[in-house]
Design an enzyme around this catalytic site. Sequence first.
Site, PDB file in Angstrom:
ATOM      1  N   LYS A  33      -1.558 -52.705  44.268  1.00  0.00           N
ATOM      2  CA  LYS A  33      -2.100 -54.294  43.505  1.00  0.00           C
ATOM      3  C   LYS A  33      -2.025 -54.962  44.532  1.00  0.00           C
ATOM      4  CE  LYS A  33      -2.603 -57.097  39.920  1.00  0.00           C
ATOM      5  NZ  LYS A  33      -3.132 -56.634  38.418  1.00  0.00           N
ATOM      6  N   ARG A 185      -8.952 -48.216  22.870  1.00  0.00           N
ATOM      7  CA  ARG A 185      -7.114 -48.968  22.551  1.00  0.00           C
ATOM      8  C   ARG A 185      -6.545 -47.528  22.149  1.00  0.00           C
ATOM      9  NH1 ARG A 185      -6.962 -53.365  25.704  1.00  0.00           N
ATOM     10  NH2 ARG A 185      -8.740 -54.767  25.055  1.00  0.00           N
TER      11      ARG A 185
END
Length: 215
Positions: A33, A185
């Site tokens: 990241k 999800r």
Amino acid sequence: MSNTIVIAGTDTDIGKTVFATALVGALDGVYWKPIQAGLEGETDSAVVQRLSRLPTAQILPEAYRLKLPASPHLAAEREGVTIDIAKLRPPVSTRALVVELAGGLLVPITREHLQIDIVRLWSEPVILCASTRLGTINHTLLSIEALRSRAVTILGIAFVGDENADTQHTICSIGGVAQLGRLPRLDPLTPDALARAFSTNFDTTALGFGGRASP
């Protein structure tokens, strides 16, 4: 084919980190990241390591860690940090490298550079993560258009959320992109549940990679 995959999102809080976790885990790859804005609670790198169970060495340190949960340009300014674009180039790795961006494509990194400008400089292929919720057609098609206008290669769309077959088909048909799969999800969200869901819904060999066996 490049061993680097950039994970972009159509917006913030759409499940991009969870998808990046599942992908890097399936590839037994390396996660990076470049900029983490917001350090309260778990960072994205910490979430990826916990849910992927990858060794610490396969979670690369961020180039910039900013305390304020805001656009990188603003968070950096508030902390007196100057973001050097040269430090954001993806590192060389012998493993598959999964690079997760911060928020959407047009997020400002500095006052002069949008995130998509950095992606264009990298010349690496992108997987675009999109939710299946209301409004995603507009957000996703605009993101596809922004990438295409800068000649960025789009590997396909990874949807996250409950199935919405018409929306998913509409985006991929109008946008002219591949639907790579849909990550549902998960509740509870556990390493094993995530690995199983990814294995069921995505094929890493279609991206030109192998991957480790799923549990």
